[in-house]
Write a protein that holds these residues in place. Sequence first.
Motif, PDB file in Angstrom:
ATOM      1  N   ALA A  12      -2.252  -1.206  -3.799  1.00 29.95           N
ATOM      2  CA  ALA A  12      -3.138  -0.046  -3.829  1.00 29.95           C
ATOM      3  C   ALA A  12      -2.328   1.227  -3.680  1.00 29.95           C
ATOM      4  O   ALA A  12      -1.319   1.265  -2.955  1.00 29.95           O
ATOM      5  N   HIS A  13      -2.756   2.264  -4.380  1.00 28.20           N
ATOM      6  CA  HIS A  13      -2.166   3.595  -4.272  1.00 28.20           C
ATOM      7  C   HIS A  13      -3.275   4.524  -3.804  1.00 28.20           C
ATOM      8  O   HIS A  13      -4.207   4.814  -4.558  1.00 28.20           O
ATOM      9  N   LEU A  14      -3.206   4.953  -2.540  1.00 25.05           N
ATOM     10  CA  LEU A  14      -4.222   5.842  -1.980  1.00 25.05           C
ATOM     11  C   LEU A  14      -3.856   7.274  -2.326  1.00 25.05           C
ATOM     12  O   LEU A  14      -2.934   7.861  -1.745  1.00 25.05           O
ATOM     13  N   ALA A  23      -2.804   2.967   5.729  1.00 24.34           N
ATOM     14  CA  ALA A  23      -2.125   1.885   5.010  1.00 24.34           C
ATOM     15  C   ALA A  23      -2.381   0.548   5.686  1.00 24.34           C
ATOM     16  O   ALA A  23      -2.658  -0.462   5.022  1.00 24.34           O
ATOM     17  N   GLU A  42      -5.935  -0.669   5.153  1.00 20.99           N
ATOM     18  CA  GLU A  42      -6.105  -1.152   3.784  1.00 20.99           C
ATOM     19  C   GLU A  42      -5.478  -2.530   3.598  1.00 20.99           C
ATOM     20  O   GLU A  42      -6.079  -3.443   3.029  1.00 20.99           O
ATOM     21  N   ILE A  43      -4.268  -2.709   4.103  1.00 18.76           N
ATOM     22  CA  ILE A  43      -3.561  -3.966   3.851  1.00 18.76           C
ATOM     23  C   ILE A  43      -4.153  -5.100   4.690  1.00 18.76           C
ATOM     24  O   ILE A  43      -4.219  -6.251   4.234  1.00 18.76           O
ATOM     25  N   VAL A  69       0.596   5.253   0.283  1.00 16.71           N
ATOM     26  CA  VAL A  69      -0.341   6.299   0.680  1.00 16.71           C
ATOM     27  C   VAL A  69       0.273   7.663   0.382  1.00 16.71           C
ATOM     28  O   VAL A  69       1.320   8.018   0.938  1.00 16.71           O
ATOM     29  N   ILE A  83       0.858  -1.180   0.000  1.00 17.86           N
ATOM     30  CA  ILE A  83       0.000   0.000   0.000  1.00 17.86           C
ATOM     31  C   ILE A  83       0.895   1.230   0.000  1.00 17.86           C
ATOM     32  O   ILE A  83       1.760   1.382   0.872  1.00 17.86           O
ATOM     33  N   ARG A 139      -7.204  -6.295   2.844  1.00 18.44           N
ATOM     34  CA  ARG A 139      -6.881  -7.072   1.647  1.00 18.44           C
ATOM     35  C   ARG A 139      -6.359  -8.460   2.016  1.00 18.44           C
ATOM     36  O   ARG A 139      -6.643  -9.439   1.319  1.00 18.44           O
TER      37      ARG A 139
END
Length: 246
Positions: free
Chosen positions: A226-228, A114, A117-118, A100, A98, A121
């Motif tokens: 993912a790129h926040l 981050a 999110e991780i 951010v 991730i 997932r």
Amino acid sequence: MYLLYLDDSGSSGNAADGHVILAGFAVFERQPHWLSLQLDDLAREIWPQNPDGLEFRGADIFSGKRHWRGVGKVQRLDCYRRALSILGTSRLVHVFGIAVHKASVSPDDPMERAFEEIANRFDRFLGRLHRQNNTQRGLIVLDKSSYGTSLQGLATNFRSVGHRWGQLFNLTDVPLFVDSRATRLIQYADMVAYALRRYYENGQSEYFDLISRRFDAQGGVVHGLAHLVRPENACHCQACRQRVRN
């Protein structure tokens, strides 16, 4: 059980860092020993006098600090590529990362975003295994120098209260924090996180590409990266390109 080894790169408090990174990889519980042996072999090549004392950390390898000080740059970077390639060529490894963009999530803590999110997932990865009749629990293992107290408290809340997408159902306990010097697996995670840092902060894809095929994915959709970032700051990275297509 699947173990997710994570490390961070970048600082929330350092204005020079546009991103903070949390990244690593998940493996079945029987795999860490064999992955450790392969990194031990590399350590014996670099520092045969005391291979156990050689710690693989991306920033140290690139800058030639600590035990890497006496190693030439060409050899250091070749060793880094070879270490990442161990993960990148293993079908048993599931990479998660991730990135951010700090300004895009302000005033939230980017590292907490981050981790949220991780963890989600990783939980969904375990849920997919369950639906494939391969029920597994998961445990997150982090470098103890990471955001230890806040992340552990956050994970405790996840289990009892939930997070923005619901609740975590497949994690067996709060994260385990360990000394990176004691386990090669956290050192691998550090090198993965540093590869993502070079990718997002420096636009350098050479090392990212070594592991990019191992990001957790299903049916051509990448779930492990993912790129926040706000839409107006979106880039041409693998995660942003997929988001545009969808």
